[in-house]
Design a protein around this motif. Structure first.
Motif, PDB file in Angstrom:
ATOM      1  N   PRO A   9       0.753  -1.188  -0.151  1.00  0.00           N
ATOM      2  CA  PRO A   9      -0.028  -0.030  -0.097  1.00  0.00           C
ATOM      3  C   PRO A   9       0.918   1.250   0.101  1.00  0.00           C
ATOM      4  CG  PRO A   9      -0.926  -1.638   1.498  1.00  0.00           C
ATOM      5  CD  PRO A   9       0.357  -2.002   0.843  1.00  0.00           C
ATOM      6  N   MET A 295      -4.678  -6.747  -3.894  1.00  0.00           N
ATOM      7  CA  MET A 295      -4.800  -6.051  -2.584  1.00  0.00           C
ATOM      8  C   MET A 295      -6.255  -6.417  -1.813  1.00  0.00           C
ATOM      9  SD  MET A 295      -2.738  -2.781  -3.997  1.00  0.00           S
ATOM     10  CE  MET A 295      -2.926  -1.892  -2.521  1.00  0.00           C
ATOM     11  N   ILE A 301      -3.665  -6.497   4.624  1.00  0.00           N
ATOM     12  CA  ILE A 301      -4.400  -5.201   4.426  1.00  0.00           C
ATOM     13  C   ILE A 301      -5.875  -4.892   4.944  1.00  0.00           C
ATOM     14  CG2 ILE A 301      -5.339  -3.510   2.662  1.00  0.00           C
ATOM     15  CD1 ILE A 301      -2.991  -4.536   0.641  1.00  0.00           C
ATOM     16  N   LYS A 328      -5.037   1.389   0.524  1.00  0.00           N
ATOM     17  CA  LYS A 328      -5.608   0.318   1.105  1.00  0.00           C
ATOM     18  C   LYS A 328      -6.607  -0.062  -0.053  1.00  0.00           C
ATOM     19  CE  LYS A 328      -7.297  -0.615   4.955  1.00  0.00           C
ATOM     20  NZ  LYS A 328      -8.057  -0.845   6.064  1.00  0.00           N
TER      21      LYS A 328
END
Length: 350
Positions: A9, A295, A301, A328
Motif C-alpha cells: 500500500p 490487494m 491489508i 488500501k
C-alpha cells in the motif's frame, strides 16, 4: 521487459499520489491497449488532464444526470436482464480484444508484433475485433451527428442528454492535440463503451444473493426511507434522490469493488529513477504493475476476514461512510475521496 509487481500500500500511495507525475502509464501500455486509441483511459500527462476535465464536466452535468436516471429507471422497469435472440457481434469483438490484450502482457513484444504484422494467431483476432469496434463507433457518431444536424433529437422534460450528444455539441471547443475531431470522437466513444461494459453491478447482485444477511440489511435500509403512507411490502421503484444517503447500500457497493475492482491491474512506468517506500529502486526502463484485485484479498491489508463480503468495514462508528485510505482501497484512485465521497467520516480504515 523488466517488470516489477507490487501490492505494498505504501508503494501504491507513492505512485498514485505522492509522485503521481513521475508515473505515467507509458508508451508500452499504450501499445498493448492500442485499440483504445488516445482516449481517456489510455492518455497520459496533459492529454489525460484535459480529457478528464471534459469528462468530469459532462458526467456531472445535470442533463447527463437526468439522462442516467431515466435510462436506469427504464432498464429496471422493462427488465434487468434483456433477452437477446441474436449474437452480439460487438460484445464478442470486445471479448476478443480483451483476450488479446491480456496475452500481450505475457508474450515477448517482438512475438506479438510479428503476429500482428503477418496477420495470424491472436493478433488476427485483434485486427478483426478492431474493425468491428471502429464500425460500431463510426455508426454511433454519424447517426448522432445526423440527428443533431436535422434537429431530430426531441427531448422531453427531465430526460436529459447522453454523453455522445454532449461531446458532439462541444466539437470545436475542446483541445484535442494533434487528433482530428473524428479520431478524437472515435477514441472517446470506444473508451466509454468499453468502460461502461465493465461494471461491478453483476458482482454486486451475485454477492448480495450469496449473502442473505447483507440483503436483509439493504432491504431494511430501503424500507426505512419509504414514507409511512405507502405500503412497505409492495414492489417499488426508488428514485436516485431517495438513495443518495443510504450508507449501507453504498458500503455494499464499495465492498463489491474491493473484491472485484473494475481495473484489476494497474500499469505505470517511471519517468525518472526513484526509490519506492519499500526500498526498491526503479528506473525508466522498468514497468511497474500493482494489483488492486490481489490487494483486496490480502490479510495484511484487510484482516483475517478479507474474503468475507462485509460492507460494515466501510462504515464508521458514527454510522457514516468511513474514509478508508486510498493506499488500501484503490478501486477508484487517489482523487476519489476528495471529489466524490458523500459521507466522508474520518477514520483510519478497518
Amino acid at each position: 521487459m523488466d517488470i516489477m509487481a507490487t501490492t505494498d500500500p505504501a508503494n501504491v500511495h507513492h505512485i498514485m499520489s505522492t509522485s503521481f507525475s513521475n508515473y505515467p502509464k507509458g508508451p508500452e501500455f499504450q501499445k498493448i491497449f492500442d485499440i483504445f486509441g488516445d482516449g481517456l483511459f489510455i492518455a497520459d500527462s496533459d492529454s489525460w488532464k484535459n480529457q478528464r476535465k471534459i469528462a468530469k464536466a459532462l458526467t456531472t452535468h445535470r442533463q447527463f444526470y437526468q439522462f442516467l436516471v431515466k435510462t436506469t429507471q427504464d432498464k429496471v422497469e422493462k427488465g434487468l436482464i434483456p433477452v437477446q435472440n441474436r449474437e452480439d457481434t460487438f460484445s464478442r469483438a470486445l471479448d476478443d480484444a480483451e483476450e488479446v490484450i491480456f496475452l500481450r502482457y505475457f508474450k515477448p513484444k517482438i512475438l506479438w508484433k510479428l503476429q500482428r504484422l503477418l496477420g495470424f494467431g491472436p493478433e488476427q483476432k485483434m485486427k478483426e475485433a478492431w474493425e468491428i469496434v471502429d464500425q460500431v463507433a463510426a455508426t454511433f457518431i454519424s447517426k448522432k451527428r445526423e440527428e443533431l444536424r436535422g434537429g431530430n433529437i426531441s427531448k422531453r422534460e427531465g430526460e436529459g442528454e447522453d454523453l455522445l450528444t454532449s461531446y458532439i455539441k462541444m466539437e470545436g471547443e475542446m483541445f484535442i492535440g494533434s487528433k482530428s475531431q473524428d479520431e478524437f470522437m472515435r477514441d472517446t466513444v470506444v473508451n466509454f463503451l468499453i468502460a461502461g461494459r465493465e461494471n461491478c453491478l453483476a458482482w454486486f447482485f451475485w454477492l448480495v444473493f450469496k449473502n442473505p444477511r447483507v440483503e436483509a440489511r439493504i432491504r431494511e435500509e430501503l424500507q426505512s426511507i419509504i414514507p409511512d403512507k405507502e405500503a412497505k411490502d409492495q414492489w417499488r421503484l426508488f428514485h436516485t434522490e431517495e438513495l443518495k444517503n443510504l450508507v449501507y447500500l453504498q458500503a455494499a457497493l464499495f465492498e463489491t469493488l474491493r473484491l472485484y475492482p473494475a481495473v484489476p491491474v494497474e500499469h505505470k512506468k517511471p519517468l525518472q529513477p526513484d526509490i519506492l517506500p519499500s526500498g526498491h529502486h526503479v528506473n525508466p526502463k522498468m514497468n511497474i504493475m500493482f494489483l488492486p484485485y490481489a490487494m483486496g484479498r490480502m490479510t495484511s491489508i484487510w484482516g483475517e476476514d478479507r474474503l468475507e463480503f462485509k460492507p460494515e468495514r466501510f462504515i464508521s462508528e458514527r454510522g457514516g461512510m468511513k474514509h478508508v485510505p486510498t493506499n488500501k482501497f484503490i478501486a477508484f484512485n487517489s482523487l476519489y475521496w476528495e471529489e466524490h465521497c458523500t459521507h466522508p467520516d474520518e477514520g483510519n480504515g478497518s
